[in-house]
Design an enzyme around this catalytic site. Structure first.
Site, mmCIF file in Angstrom:
data_model
loop_
_atom_site.group_PDB
_atom_site.id
_atom_site.type_symbol
_atom_site.label_atom_id
_atom_site.label_comp_id
_atom_site.label_asym_id
_atom_site.label_seq_id
_atom_site.Cartn_x
_atom_site.Cartn_y
_atom_site.Cartn_z
ATOM 1 N N LYS A 149 -5.754 -4.320 0.494
ATOM 2 C CA LYS A 149 -6.457 -3.853 1.631
ATOM 3 C C LYS A 149 -7.457 -4.773 2.087
ATOM 4 C CE LYS A 149 -7.380 0.500 2.269
ATOM 5 N NZ LYS A 149 -8.300 1.694 1.767
ATOM 6 N N ASP A 182 -2.240 5.859 -5.808
ATOM 7 C CA ASP A 182 -2.330 6.720 -5.156
ATOM 8 C C ASP A 182 -1.106 7.290 -4.561
ATOM 9 O OD1 ASP A 182 -5.301 7.345 -4.729
ATOM 10 O OD2 ASP A 182 -5.302 5.085 -4.225
ATOM 11 N N ALA A 183 -0.809 8.608 -4.377
ATOM 12 C CA ALA A 183 0.251 8.967 -3.490
ATOM 13 C C ALA A 183 0.429 8.302 -1.928
ATOM 14 C CB ALA A 183 0.395 10.341 -3.443
ATOM 15 N N HIS A 192 1.000 -0.987 -0.107
ATOM 16 C CA HIS A 192 -0.056 -0.010 -0.014
ATOM 17 C C HIS A 192 1.010 1.069 -0.198
ATOM 18 C CE1 HIS A 192 -2.443 3.109 1.574
ATOM 19 N NE2 HIS A 192 -3.506 2.683 1.060
ATOM 20 N N ASP A 202 6.085 10.268 20.725
ATOM 21 C CA ASP A 202 5.012 9.634 20.033
ATOM 22 C C ASP A 202 5.117 8.239 19.600
ATOM 23 O OD1 ASP A 202 3.291 11.920 19.408
ATOM 24 O OD2 ASP A 202 4.328 12.502 17.540
ATOM 25 N N GLU A 255 14.206 15.794 9.321
ATOM 26 C CA GLU A 255 15.620 16.090 9.998
ATOM 27 C C GLU A 255 16.461 15.189 10.879
ATOM 28 O OE1 GLU A 255 12.272 18.633 9.596
ATOM 29 O OE2 GLU A 255 12.133 17.442 11.297
ATOM 30 N N LYS A 289 11.478 10.488 20.411
ATOM 31 C CA LYS A 289 10.187 11.101 19.895
ATOM 32 C C LYS A 289 9.181 10.301 20.741
ATOM 33 C CE LYS A 289 12.602 12.894 16.423
ATOM 34 N NZ LYS A 289 14.104 12.889 16.628
ATOM 35 N N ARG A 331 0.250 7.858 7.839
ATOM 36 C CA ARG A 331 -1.082 8.185 7.439
ATOM 37 C C ARG A 331 -2.063 6.630 7.665
ATOM 38 N NH1 ARG A 331 -2.524 11.042 1.797
ATOM 39 N NH2 ARG A 331 -1.614 9.199 0.680
ATOM 40 N N LYS A 332 -1.336 5.833 8.315
ATOM 41 C CA LYS A 332 -1.903 4.717 8.667
ATOM 42 C C LYS A 332 -1.969 4.426 10.274
ATOM 43 C CE LYS A 332 -4.123 3.817 4.895
ATOM 44 N NZ LYS A 332 -4.258 5.024 4.684
ATOM 45 N N GLU A 385 10.482 11.940 6.675
ATOM 46 C CA GLU A 385 9.130 11.396 6.110
ATOM 47 C C GLU A 385 9.329 11.073 4.778
ATOM 48 O OE1 GLU A 385 6.805 11.912 8.355
ATOM 49 O OE2 GLU A 385 7.888 13.124 9.743
ATOM 50 N N LYS A 427 10.767 7.935 13.081
ATOM 51 C CA LYS A 427 11.009 8.640 14.303
ATOM 52 C C LYS A 427 11.749 7.886 15.287
ATOM 53 C CE LYS A 427 6.684 11.274 14.271
ATOM 54 N NZ LYS A 427 5.468 11.481 15.067
ATOM 55 N N PHE A 470 -8.781 -4.012 -10.355
ATOM 56 C CA PHE A 470 -7.747 -3.481 -9.520
ATOM 57 C C PHE A 470 -6.431 -3.567 -10.073
ATOM 58 C CE2 PHE A 470 -6.181 -2.850 -4.739
ATOM 59 C CZ PHE A 470 -5.483 -1.913 -5.341
ATOM 60 N N ASP A 476 0.826 4.049 1.455
ATOM 61 C CA ASP A 476 1.314 4.683 2.687
ATOM 62 C C ASP A 476 2.334 3.975 3.487
ATOM 63 O OD1 ASP A 476 -0.437 6.997 2.127
ATOM 64 O OD2 ASP A 476 -1.920 6.018 3.228
ATOM 65 N N LYS A 477 2.111 2.584 3.380
ATOM 66 C CA LYS A 477 2.990 1.477 3.785
ATOM 67 C C LYS A 477 4.623 1.429 3.241
ATOM 68 C CE LYS A 477 1.315 0.957 7.526
ATOM 69 N NZ LYS A 477 2.247 1.175 8.640
#
Length: 418
Positions: free
Chosen positions: A166, A251-252, A14, A284, A55, A282, A257-258, A42, A278, A243, A16-17
Protein backbone atom coordinates in the site's frame (compact mmCIF):
# COMPACT_ATOMS: atom_id res chain seq x y z
CA UNK A 1 -3.69 29.26 4.79
CA UNK A 2 -1.94 26.25 3.19
CA UNK A 3 -3.59 22.87 3.64
CA UNK A 4 -2.72 19.18 3.29
CA UNK A 5 -4.51 16.63 1.10
CA UNK A 6 -3.91 12.87 1.08
CA UNK A 7 -4.64 9.97 -1.29
CA UNK A 8 -3.77 6.28 -1.10
CA UNK A 9 -3.30 3.37 -3.48
CA UNK A 10 -3.00 -0.40 -3.08
CA UNK A 11 -1.03 -2.89 -5.16
CA UNK A 12 -2.21 -5.64 -7.48
CA UNK A 13 -1.37 -8.08 -4.68
CA UNK A 14 -3.65 -6.41 -2.12
CA UNK A 15 -6.47 -8.86 -1.26
CA UNK A 16 -9.24 -6.58 -2.51
CA UNK A 17 -7.39 -5.98 -5.77
CA UNK A 18 -6.81 -9.71 -6.24
CA UNK A 19 -10.59 -10.07 -6.04
CA UNK A 20 -11.15 -7.18 -8.49
CA UNK A 21 -8.72 -8.65 -11.01
CA UNK A 22 -10.34 -12.08 -10.88
CA UNK A 23 -13.80 -10.56 -11.39
CA UNK A 24 -12.66 -8.43 -14.33
CA UNK A 25 -10.75 -11.27 -15.95
CA UNK A 26 -13.87 -13.43 -15.79
CA UNK A 27 -15.78 -10.55 -17.40
CA UNK A 28 -13.18 -10.22 -20.17
CA UNK A 29 -13.43 -13.91 -20.99
CA UNK A 30 -17.22 -13.78 -21.18
CA UNK A 31 -17.09 -10.71 -23.46
CA UNK A 32 -14.33 -12.21 -25.62
CA UNK A 33 -16.46 -15.22 -26.53
CA UNK A 34 -19.88 -13.50 -26.34
CA UNK A 35 -19.87 -9.69 -26.57
CA UNK A 36 -23.51 -9.53 -25.45
CA UNK A 37 -22.82 -11.25 -22.11
CA UNK A 38 -24.44 -9.74 -19.04
CA UNK A 39 -22.09 -10.17 -16.10
CA UNK A 40 -22.10 -9.15 -12.44
CA UNK A 41 -19.57 -11.35 -10.68
CA UNK A 42 -18.08 -10.97 -7.21
CA UNK A 43 -14.98 -12.62 -5.77
CA UNK A 44 -13.93 -13.43 -2.21
CA UNK A 45 -10.33 -14.43 -1.48
CA UNK A 46 -9.02 -15.68 1.85
CA UNK A 47 -6.48 -18.18 3.14
CA UNK A 48 -6.18 -20.91 0.51
CA UNK A 49 -9.60 -20.19 -0.97
CA UNK A 50 -11.37 -18.31 -3.78
CA UNK A 51 -15.17 -17.98 -3.86
CA UNK A 52 -16.88 -16.78 -7.06
CA UNK A 53 -20.47 -15.53 -6.92
CA UNK A 54 -22.87 -13.41 -8.93
CA UNK A 55 -25.10 -13.48 -11.99
CA UNK A 56 -24.26 -14.12 -15.64
CA UNK A 57 -26.31 -14.33 -18.86
CA UNK A 58 -24.12 -15.57 -21.69
CA UNK A 59 -24.01 -17.92 -24.66
CA UNK A 60 -20.52 -19.10 -23.73
CA UNK A 61 -19.18 -21.53 -21.15
CA UNK A 62 -15.85 -21.04 -19.36
CA UNK A 63 -13.48 -22.84 -17.03
CA UNK A 64 -13.96 -20.27 -14.27
CA UNK A 65 -11.70 -22.05 -11.82
CA UNK A 66 -8.70 -22.07 -14.14
CA UNK A 67 -9.20 -18.42 -15.07
CA UNK A 68 -9.16 -17.48 -11.37
CA UNK A 69 -6.02 -19.55 -10.73
CA UNK A 70 -4.21 -17.98 -13.68
CA UNK A 71 -4.91 -14.47 -12.35
CA UNK A 72 -3.52 -15.35 -8.92
CA UNK A 73 -0.37 -16.78 -10.51
CA UNK A 74 0.07 -13.72 -12.76
CA UNK A 75 -0.07 -11.42 -9.74
CA UNK A 76 2.71 -13.37 -8.06
CA UNK A 77 1.09 -15.63 -5.48
CA UNK A 78 3.02 -18.73 -6.52
CA UNK A 79 4.70 -19.88 -3.31
CA UNK A 80 3.31 -22.13 -0.59
CA UNK A 81 4.70 -19.88 2.17
CA UNK A 82 2.27 -17.17 1.10
CA UNK A 83 -0.60 -19.46 2.29
CA UNK A 84 -2.38 -18.52 -0.94
CA UNK A 85 -1.28 -19.58 -4.42
CA UNK A 86 -2.88 -20.16 -7.78
CA UNK A 87 -1.87 -23.79 -7.91
CA UNK A 88 -2.97 -24.89 -4.45
CA UNK A 89 -5.97 -22.72 -3.47
CA UNK A 90 -9.51 -24.05 -3.64
CA UNK A 91 -11.96 -22.39 -6.03
CA UNK A 92 -15.72 -22.51 -5.44
CA UNK A 93 -18.09 -21.13 -8.10
CA UNK A 94 -21.55 -20.01 -7.02
CA UNK A 95 -22.28 -18.02 -10.19
CA UNK A 96 -25.81 -18.42 -11.56
CA UNK A 97 -28.04 -16.95 -14.27
CA UNK A 98 -29.09 -13.30 -14.17
CA UNK A 99 -32.57 -12.48 -12.87
CA UNK A 100 -35.14 -12.05 -15.64
CA UNK A 101 -36.69 -9.23 -13.62
CA UNK A 102 -33.51 -7.20 -14.09
CA UNK A 103 -32.86 -8.29 -17.65
CA UNK A 104 -36.32 -7.25 -18.87
CA UNK A 105 -35.58 -3.67 -17.82
CA UNK A 106 -32.27 -3.54 -19.67
CA UNK A 107 -32.64 -5.36 -23.02
CA UNK A 108 -34.64 -3.67 -25.76
CA UNK A 109 -35.51 -4.59 -29.36
CA UNK A 110 -34.11 -1.20 -30.40
CA UNK A 111 -30.57 -1.11 -28.95
CA UNK A 112 -30.54 2.66 -28.45
CA UNK A 113 -33.46 2.31 -26.02
CA UNK A 114 -31.49 -0.04 -23.73
CA UNK A 115 -32.36 0.79 -20.13
CA UNK A 116 -29.91 1.49 -17.35
CA UNK A 117 -28.91 -1.65 -15.42
CA UNK A 118 -29.60 0.06 -12.10
CA UNK A 119 -30.53 3.34 -10.50
CA UNK A 120 -27.91 5.59 -8.93
CA UNK A 121 -25.58 8.50 -9.54
CA UNK A 122 -22.08 8.41 -11.02
CA UNK A 123 -19.31 11.01 -11.01
CA UNK A 124 -16.43 11.96 -13.26
CA UNK A 125 -13.64 14.34 -12.27
CA UNK A 126 -10.65 16.00 -13.90
CA UNK A 127 -8.06 18.57 -12.87
CA UNK A 128 -5.23 20.21 -14.79
CA UNK A 129 -2.71 19.75 -11.95
CA UNK A 130 -1.21 16.74 -13.76
CA UNK A 131 -0.57 15.84 -17.40
CA UNK A 132 -3.13 13.01 -17.22
CA UNK A 133 -5.73 15.29 -15.56
CA UNK A 134 -5.70 13.28 -12.32
CA UNK A 135 -5.26 14.46 -8.72
CA UNK A 136 -1.53 14.57 -8.00
CA UNK A 137 -1.51 12.73 -4.65
CA UNK A 138 -3.31 9.75 -6.19
CA UNK A 139 -1.15 9.78 -9.31
CA UNK A 140 2.03 9.59 -7.23
CA UNK A 141 0.52 6.90 -4.98
CA UNK A 142 -0.30 4.72 -8.00
CA UNK A 143 3.13 5.18 -9.58
CA UNK A 144 4.90 4.23 -6.34
CA UNK A 145 3.18 0.84 -6.34
CA UNK A 146 3.48 0.28 -10.09
CA UNK A 147 7.23 0.81 -9.78
CA UNK A 148 7.40 -1.36 -6.67
CA UNK A 149 5.74 -4.19 -8.60
CA UNK A 150 8.29 -3.75 -11.41
CA UNK A 151 11.12 -4.05 -8.88
CA UNK A 152 9.51 -7.20 -7.47
CA UNK A 153 9.24 -8.80 -10.90
CA UNK A 154 12.79 -7.78 -11.87
CA UNK A 155 13.96 -9.57 -8.71
CA UNK A 156 17.43 -7.96 -8.89
CA UNK A 157 17.86 -5.02 -6.53
CA UNK A 158 15.02 -5.96 -4.18
CA UNK A 159 14.75 -9.74 -4.01
CA UNK A 160 12.68 -9.89 -0.82
CA UNK A 161 9.46 -8.25 -2.05
CA UNK A 162 6.09 -10.01 -1.87
CA UNK A 163 2.94 -8.97 -3.80
CA UNK A 164 0.91 -7.11 -1.13
CA UNK A 165 1.59 -3.39 -0.62
CA UNK A 166 0.00 0.00 0.00
CA UNK A 167 1.06 3.61 -0.46
CA UNK A 168 -0.16 7.00 0.69
CA UNK A 169 0.93 10.50 -0.31
CA UNK A 170 0.18 13.79 1.44
CA UNK A 171 0.67 17.03 -0.50
CA UNK A 172 0.70 20.60 0.79
CA UNK A 173 -1.40 23.02 -1.28
CA UNK A 174 -1.41 26.80 -1.35
CA UNK A 175 -4.54 28.88 -0.81
CA UNK A 176 -4.79 28.98 -4.61
CA UNK A 177 -4.98 25.15 -4.67
CA UNK A 178 -1.52 24.76 -6.21
CA UNK A 179 0.71 21.88 -4.99
CA UNK A 180 3.69 23.23 -3.04
CA UNK A 181 5.54 20.17 -1.75
CA UNK A 182 5.13 16.54 -0.77
CA UNK A 183 4.69 16.49 2.98
CA UNK A 184 4.75 12.74 3.65
CA UNK A 185 4.86 9.34 1.95
CA UNK A 186 3.67 6.08 3.49
CA UNK A 187 4.74 2.73 2.00
CA UNK A 188 3.84 -0.63 3.48
CA UNK A 189 5.25 -3.55 1.54
CA UNK A 190 5.00 -7.25 2.23
CA UNK A 191 8.40 -8.95 2.32
CA UNK A 192 10.26 -12.17 2.97
CA UNK A 193 11.74 -12.69 6.41
CA UNK A 194 15.29 -12.27 5.09
CA UNK A 195 17.10 -11.34 8.33
CA UNK A 196 16.98 -12.76 11.84
CA UNK A 197 17.29 -9.23 13.25
CA UNK A 198 13.95 -7.44 12.71
CA UNK A 199 15.36 -3.95 13.29
CA UNK A 200 18.14 -4.45 10.78
CA UNK A 201 15.66 -5.91 8.27
CA UNK A 202 13.29 -2.95 8.59
CA UNK A 203 16.15 -0.45 8.26
CA UNK A 204 17.21 -2.06 4.99
CA UNK A 205 13.65 -1.99 3.63
CA UNK A 206 13.31 1.70 4.54
CA UNK A 207 16.67 2.53 2.94
CA UNK A 208 15.76 0.67 -0.24
CA UNK A 209 12.37 2.36 -0.53
CA UNK A 210 13.88 5.84 -0.15
CA UNK A 211 17.07 5.35 -2.16
CA UNK A 212 15.98 2.89 -4.88
CA UNK A 213 12.20 3.08 -5.31
CA UNK A 214 11.49 6.81 -4.86
CA UNK A 215 14.14 8.01 -7.39
CA UNK A 216 12.64 5.66 -10.01
CA UNK A 217 9.19 7.11 -9.30
CA UNK A 218 10.45 10.69 -9.40
CA UNK A 219 11.99 10.19 -12.85
CA UNK A 220 8.55 9.48 -14.33
CA UNK A 221 7.22 12.98 -13.66
CA UNK A 222 7.80 16.34 -15.37
CA UNK A 223 10.10 18.85 -13.71
CA UNK A 224 7.32 20.78 -11.92
CA UNK A 225 6.37 17.61 -10.04
CA UNK A 226 9.95 16.52 -9.38
CA UNK A 227 10.50 19.77 -7.51
CA UNK A 228 7.88 18.68 -4.98
CA UNK A 229 10.12 15.74 -3.94
CA UNK A 230 12.04 17.78 -1.36
CA UNK A 231 14.54 16.70 1.32
CA UNK A 232 12.00 17.28 4.09
CA UNK A 233 9.52 14.54 3.16
CA UNK A 234 8.46 12.47 6.15
CA UNK A 235 8.68 8.78 5.22
CA UNK A 236 6.72 6.09 7.02
CA UNK A 237 8.01 2.77 5.70
CA UNK A 238 6.29 -0.35 7.09
CA UNK A 239 5.32 1.73 10.14
CA UNK A 240 3.76 -1.22 12.01
CA UNK A 241 7.01 -3.17 11.71
CA UNK A 242 7.47 -6.56 10.06
CA UNK A 243 5.04 -7.29 7.20
CA UNK A 244 5.61 -10.93 6.26
CA UNK A 245 2.04 -12.20 6.59
CA UNK A 246 -0.06 -10.50 3.92
CA UNK A 247 -2.23 -10.97 0.86
CA UNK A 248 -5.43 -13.00 1.20
CA UNK A 249 -3.83 -14.93 4.09
CA UNK A 250 -3.40 -11.71 6.06
CA UNK A 251 -6.80 -10.21 5.18
CA UNK A 252 -9.79 -11.44 3.21
CA UNK A 253 -10.35 -9.61 -0.05
CA UNK A 254 -13.63 -8.68 -1.76
CA UNK A 255 -14.52 -7.22 -5.15
CA UNK A 256 -15.44 -3.54 -5.03
CA UNK A 257 -13.91 -2.44 -1.72
CA UNK A 258 -11.40 0.05 -3.16
CA UNK A 259 -13.69 2.44 -5.02
CA UNK A 260 -11.77 5.59 -4.01
CA UNK A 261 -8.44 4.08 -5.05
CA UNK A 262 -10.16 3.12 -8.31
CA UNK A 263 -11.30 6.68 -9.04
CA UNK A 264 -9.93 9.99 -7.74
CA UNK A 265 -8.37 9.37 -4.35
CA UNK A 266 -10.98 11.37 -2.47
CA UNK A 267 -11.07 14.34 -4.83
CA UNK A 268 -14.33 15.15 -6.58
CA UNK A 269 -17.04 12.72 -5.47
CA UNK A 270 -18.15 9.10 -5.77
CA UNK A 271 -21.64 7.68 -6.27
CA UNK A 272 -20.89 4.53 -4.29
CA UNK A 273 -21.03 1.90 -7.03
CA UNK A 274 -18.02 -0.35 -7.66
CA UNK A 275 -16.77 -1.22 -11.16
CA UNK A 276 -15.03 -4.59 -11.36
CA UNK A 277 -16.94 -7.65 -12.51
CA UNK A 278 -19.71 -5.59 -14.15
CA UNK A 279 -20.41 -5.52 -17.88
CA UNK A 280 -21.06 -2.06 -19.42
CA UNK A 281 -24.85 -2.33 -19.20
CA UNK A 282 -24.26 -1.55 -15.51
CA UNK A 283 -24.11 2.24 -15.44
CA UNK A 284 -22.19 2.08 -12.17
CA UNK A 285 -19.28 1.37 -14.48
CA UNK A 286 -20.05 2.69 -17.95
CA UNK A 287 -21.53 6.03 -16.86
CA UNK A 288 -18.64 6.64 -14.46
CA UNK A 289 -16.26 6.14 -17.37
CA UNK A 290 -18.36 8.42 -19.56
CA UNK A 291 -18.46 11.10 -16.86
CA UNK A 292 -14.65 10.97 -16.59
CA UNK A 293 -14.45 11.27 -20.40
CA UNK A 294 -16.62 14.39 -20.26
CA UNK A 295 -14.75 16.00 -17.36
CA UNK A 296 -11.33 15.36 -18.93
CA UNK A 297 -12.32 16.78 -22.32
CA UNK A 298 -13.92 19.85 -20.71
CA UNK A 299 -10.78 20.61 -18.68
CA UNK A 300 -8.47 19.92 -21.63
CA UNK A 301 -10.57 22.31 -23.75
CA UNK A 302 -10.02 25.08 -21.19
CA UNK A 303 -13.57 25.34 -19.86
CA UNK A 304 -12.24 25.24 -16.27
CA UNK A 305 -9.11 23.96 -14.50
CA UNK A 306 -11.15 21.58 -12.34
CA UNK A 307 -14.50 19.96 -13.16
CA UNK A 308 -16.87 17.44 -11.58
CA UNK A 309 -19.61 15.78 -13.65
CA UNK A 310 -22.59 13.99 -12.11
CA UNK A 311 -25.05 11.80 -14.01
CA UNK A 312 -27.95 9.78 -12.58
CA UNK A 313 -30.28 7.03 -13.80
CA UNK A 314 -33.46 5.09 -13.06
CA UNK A 315 -33.29 1.33 -13.57
CA UNK A 316 -34.68 0.26 -16.94
CA UNK A 317 -34.81 3.84 -18.26
CA UNK A 318 -32.45 4.92 -21.04
CA UNK A 319 -32.37 8.68 -20.61
CA UNK A 320 -30.47 9.97 -17.54
CA UNK A 321 -32.55 11.55 -14.82
CA UNK A 322 -29.95 14.32 -14.50
CA UNK A 323 -26.61 15.60 -15.78
CA UNK A 324 -24.78 18.27 -13.77
CA UNK A 325 -21.41 19.96 -14.24
CA UNK A 326 -19.67 21.67 -11.29
CA UNK A 327 -16.80 23.98 -12.21
CA UNK A 328 -15.98 24.87 -8.58
CA UNK A 329 -16.26 28.56 -9.44
CA UNK A 330 -13.27 28.32 -11.82
CA UNK A 331 -15.07 28.42 -15.21
CA UNK A 332 -13.63 30.44 -18.08
CA UNK A 333 -16.98 31.14 -19.76
CA UNK A 334 -19.80 33.52 -18.87
CA UNK A 335 -22.32 30.76 -18.18
CA UNK A 336 -23.83 29.28 -15.03
CA UNK A 337 -23.14 25.66 -14.10
CA UNK A 338 -26.72 24.90 -15.12
CA UNK A 339 -26.21 26.41 -18.56
CA UNK A 340 -22.94 24.51 -18.96
CA UNK A 341 -24.68 21.29 -17.94
CA UNK A 342 -27.37 21.76 -20.58
CA UNK A 343 -24.79 22.22 -23.34
CA UNK A 344 -22.82 19.20 -22.14
CA UNK A 345 -25.99 17.07 -22.30
CA UNK A 346 -26.37 18.13 -25.93
CA UNK A 347 -22.76 17.21 -26.81
CA UNK A 348 -22.58 13.84 -25.05
CA UNK A 349 -25.34 11.24 -25.44
CA UNK A 350 -25.47 9.59 -22.01
CA UNK A 351 -27.95 6.81 -22.77
CA UNK A 352 -26.33 3.46 -21.80
CA UNK A 353 -26.24 2.06 -25.36
CA UNK A 354 -24.72 5.30 -26.67
CA UNK A 355 -22.01 5.18 -23.99
CA UNK A 356 -21.19 1.57 -24.90
CA UNK A 357 -20.85 2.50 -28.56
CA UNK A 358 -18.94 5.75 -28.05
CA UNK A 359 -16.34 4.19 -25.75
CA UNK A 360 -16.32 0.69 -27.31
CA UNK A 361 -17.11 -0.92 -23.98
CA UNK A 362 -18.40 -4.28 -25.26
CA UNK A 363 -14.82 -5.49 -25.61
CA UNK A 364 -12.59 -7.50 -23.23
CA UNK A 365 -10.76 -4.45 -21.87
CA UNK A 366 -11.31 -4.66 -18.14
CA UNK A 367 -8.52 -6.74 -16.56
CA UNK A 368 -6.17 -3.77 -17.07
CA UNK A 369 -8.48 -1.44 -15.15
CA UNK A 370 -8.60 -3.59 -12.01
CA UNK A 371 -5.34 -2.41 -10.41
CA UNK A 372 -3.76 1.05 -10.02
CA UNK A 373 -6.88 2.96 -10.96
CA UNK A 374 -9.53 2.94 -13.67
CA UNK A 375 -8.84 6.58 -14.57
CA UNK A 376 -5.76 8.43 -15.76
CA UNK A 377 -4.11 5.71 -17.85
CA UNK A 378 -2.98 6.04 -21.45
CA UNK A 379 -5.38 4.78 -24.17
CA UNK A 380 -3.66 2.13 -26.30
CA UNK A 381 -4.27 -0.75 -28.68
CA UNK A 382 -3.32 -4.22 -27.44
CA UNK A 383 -3.67 -7.76 -28.72
CA UNK A 384 -5.19 -10.19 -26.23
CA UNK A 385 -5.46 -13.97 -26.49
CA UNK A 386 -8.24 -15.95 -24.84
CA UNK A 387 -8.34 -19.72 -24.54
CA UNK A 388 -11.15 -21.97 -23.39
CA UNK A 389 -11.47 -25.77 -23.37
CA UNK A 390 -15.04 -25.25 -24.59
CA UNK A 391 -14.57 -22.43 -27.13
CA UNK A 392 -11.04 -22.82 -28.42
CA UNK A 393 -8.55 -19.98 -28.81
CA UNK A 394 -9.26 -16.49 -30.13
CA UNK A 395 -7.18 -13.35 -30.62
CA UNK A 396 -8.73 -9.93 -30.11
CA UNK A 397 -7.24 -6.50 -30.83
CA UNK A 398 -8.85 -4.00 -28.48
CA UNK A 399 -8.37 -0.40 -27.35
CA UNK A 400 -7.88 0.12 -23.62
CA UNK A 401 -9.02 3.16 -21.61
CA UNK A 402 -11.07 4.78 -24.36
CA UNK A 403 -12.64 7.12 -21.80
CA UNK A 404 -9.23 8.79 -21.43
CA UNK A 405 -9.15 9.94 -25.05
CA UNK A 406 -9.22 13.70 -25.71
CA UNK A 407 -11.37 13.26 -28.81
CA UNK A 408 -14.07 15.80 -27.95
CA UNK A 409 -11.82 18.79 -27.18
CA UNK A 410 -12.38 20.53 -30.52
CA UNK A 411 -16.14 20.03 -30.31
CA UNK A 412 -16.23 21.40 -26.75
CA UNK A 413 -14.20 24.43 -27.78
CA UNK A 414 -16.58 25.12 -30.67
CA UNK A 415 -19.74 24.80 -28.58
CA UNK A 416 -18.41 26.98 -25.75
CA UNK A 417 -16.47 29.44 -27.91
CA UNK A 418 -13.13 28.66 -26.27
Amino acid sequence: MAYLFTSESVSEGHPDKVADQISDTLLDNFLAFDKDSKVACETLVTTGQIVLAGEVKSETYLDLQQIARDVVNDIGYTKSEYKFSGESCGVISLIHEQSQNINQGVDRVIKEEQGAGDQGMMFGYATNETENYMPLALDISHKILIELAKLRRENKELTYLRPDSKSQVTIEYSDENVPQRIDSIVISTQHDEFDTDDDRMLLKIKKDMIEILIPRVKEQFPEYVRKLFNDDITFHINPTGKFVIGGPHGDAGLTGRKIIVDTYGGKGAHGGGAFSGKDPSKVDRSAAYAARHIAKNLVAAGLAPEILVQVSYAIGVAKPTSIYVDTYGTKNVDLTNGEISKKVAEIFDMRPAAIEDRLNLRNPIYRETAAYGHMGKEPKMVTKIFESPYNGKITREVELFTWEKLDYVDKVKKVFGL
